[in-house]
Design a protein around this motif. Structure first.
Motif, PDB file in Angstrom:
ATOM      1  N   ASP A  99       4.786  36.457  29.360  1.00 43.41           N
ATOM      2  CA  ASP A  99       5.930  37.188  28.821  1.00 43.41           C
ATOM      3  C   ASP A  99       6.854  37.545  29.984  1.00 43.41           C
ATOM      4  OD1 ASP A  99       4.727  39.279  30.120  1.00 43.41           O
ATOM      5  OD2 ASP A  99       4.229  40.424  28.325  1.00 43.41           O
ATOM      6  N   THR A 127       8.725  40.006  24.033  1.00 46.63           N
ATOM      7  CA  THR A 127       7.992  40.057  22.766  1.00 46.63           C
ATOM      8  C   THR A 127       8.221  41.370  22.020  1.00 46.63           C
ATOM      9  OG1 THR A 127       6.044  40.903  23.950  1.00 46.63           O
ATOM     10  CG2 THR A 127       6.154  38.519  23.556  1.00 46.63           C
ATOM     11  N   ARG A 128       9.059  42.255  22.575  1.00 52.81           N
ATOM     12  CA  ARG A 128       9.217  43.587  21.973  1.00 52.81           C
ATOM     13  C   ARG A 128      10.661  44.040  21.867  1.00 52.81           C
ATOM     14  NH1 ARG A 128       5.314  48.444  22.501  1.00 52.81           N
ATOM     15  NH2 ARG A 128       6.516  50.173  21.642  1.00 52.81           N
ATOM     16  N   TYR A 153      17.573  43.887  19.862  1.00 48.97           N
ATOM     17  CA  TYR A 153      16.640  43.151  20.719  1.00 48.97           C
ATOM     18  C   TYR A 153      17.342  42.597  21.952  1.00 48.97           C
ATOM     19  CZ  TYR A 153      13.606  39.231  22.088  1.00 48.97           C
ATOM     20  OH  TYR A 153      12.844  38.339  22.793  1.00 48.97           O
ATOM     21  N   GLY A 194      15.868  36.522  17.646  1.00 47.71           N
ATOM     22  CA  GLY A 194      14.446  36.311  17.381  1.00 47.71           C
ATOM     23  C   GLY A 194      13.720  36.074  18.685  1.00 47.71           C
ATOM     24  N   PRO A 196       9.829  35.655  20.948  1.00 47.22           N
ATOM     25  CA  PRO A 196       8.539  34.984  20.804  1.00 47.22           C
ATOM     26  C   PRO A 196       7.541  35.857  20.059  1.00 47.22           C
ATOM     27  CG  PRO A 196       8.875  35.733  23.063  1.00 47.22           C
ATOM     28  CD  PRO A 196      10.167  35.942  22.354  1.00 47.22           C
ATOM     29  N   GLU A 197       6.775  35.236  19.199  1.00 47.61           N
ATOM     30  CA  GLU A 197       5.742  35.969  18.475  1.00 47.61           C
ATOM     31  C   GLU A 197       4.510  36.205  19.335  1.00 47.61           C
ATOM     32  OE1 GLU A 197       4.928  33.928  14.858  1.00 47.61           O
ATOM     33  OE2 GLU A 197       6.944  34.215  14.037  1.00 47.61           O
ATOM     34  N   GLU A 198       4.363  35.434  20.379  1.00 49.30           N
ATOM     35  CA  GLU A 198       3.263  35.617  21.314  1.00 49.30           C
ATOM     36  C   GLU A 198       3.755  35.250  22.703  1.00 49.30           C
ATOM     37  OE1 GLU A 198       1.128  31.287  20.690  1.00 49.30           O
ATOM     38  OE2 GLU A 198       0.349  33.034  19.618  1.00 49.30           O
ATOM     39  N   GLN A 201       5.655  31.770  24.220  1.00 50.70           N
ATOM     40  CA  GLN A 201       6.335  30.952  23.215  1.00 50.70           C
ATOM     41  C   GLN A 201       7.814  30.834  23.564  1.00 50.70           C
ATOM     42  OE1 GLN A 201       6.338  32.652  19.293  1.00 50.70           O
ATOM     43  NE2 GLN A 201       7.357  30.899  18.358  1.00 50.70           N
TER      44      GLN A 201
END
Length: 231
Positions: A99, A127-128, A153, A194, A196-198, A201
């Motif tokens: 990340d 990611t947050r 974001y 949008g 990364p979900e993990e 990514q």
């Protein structure tokens, strides 16, 4: 004088030793030729001139690749906005791993701190999003201490400064000048691309927004100060 006629496809060939580095690189020859023809028609120039113009252009960034340098550029832009809003940035840095994290430490320099004095930190994680945290004591885990900030974001730098102004008893107004104070984001800037979900990514839409900051004047000023200015 009318432009030179476009040669037939079968007559096309790159001059020996000349690399085609513009649009179409890595694709078959027919796609490259179509790119040349489109440019010639759009600009009203000859086929040969269009081919040379494309050959001089650097390749476009890979939309599927991470742009870690752009995270540093985003951090520099936000730090400049915070200082314009009346905050003092003692230090800021970027951590690049699976990340990517931005930390802006507010307030006094390390040498001026009392032993038990703790500062506020504005941070961003891919990611947050944006958060704030009171600087942890030695050996203290971050854990649940993170508090999300009311900012998009990929908030614009001034928006981050407004969302964190209360941390230095600042106002929501942003007076004064700083590198980049006249900077205007592209019309299609998306603060919610949008993420990364993990960790690790790759989200092409996020990378596209981050790259906007590579040309931000605050980042160019940062490169100049640190001796890493590029042409």
């Amino acid at each position: 004088m009318p432009p030179e006629p476009t040669p037939p496809a079968e007559a096309f060939s790159w001059p020996e030793g000349e690399a085609f580095t513009g649009p179409g690189e890595g694709r078959d020859c027919k796609q490259a030729k179509r790119a040349v023809r489109r440019l010639a028609e759009r600009e009203g120039i000859s086929y040969t001139a269009a081919r040379r113009q494309l050959a001089q252009q650097p390749p476009s960034p890979d939309p599927e690749a991470r742009s870690d340098e752009a995270v540093e550029a985003y951090a520099a832009a936000v730090a400049a906005a915070v200082e314009t809003a009346g905050g003092r940035v003692a230090d800021w840095h970027v951590d690049i791993d699976e990340d990517r994290r931005v930390y802006l430490t507010l307030g006094k320099d390390n040498d001026d701190l009392d032993d038990d004095e703790r500062r506020w930190v504005l941070g961003w994680i891919d990611t947050r999003g944006w958060f704030s945290i009171l600087e942890p004591a030695h050996g203290e885990a971050l854990g649940d201490m993170l508090e999300d900030r009311p900012a998009p974001y990929m908030a614009l730098p001034d928006e981050v400064a407004r969302a964190g102004a209360h941390l230095w008893n600042g106002t929501h107004e942003l007076p004064g000048q700083r590198p980049g104070s006249g900077w205007v984001p592209p019309a299609d800037y998306d603060p919610f691309p949008g993420g990364p979900e993990e960790p690790g990514q790759i989200v092409p839409e996020l990378e596209a927004v981050l790259r906007v900051y590579l040309d931000h004047p605050a980042y160019r000023a940062h490169l100049a100060r640190t001796g890493h200015e590029t042409d």
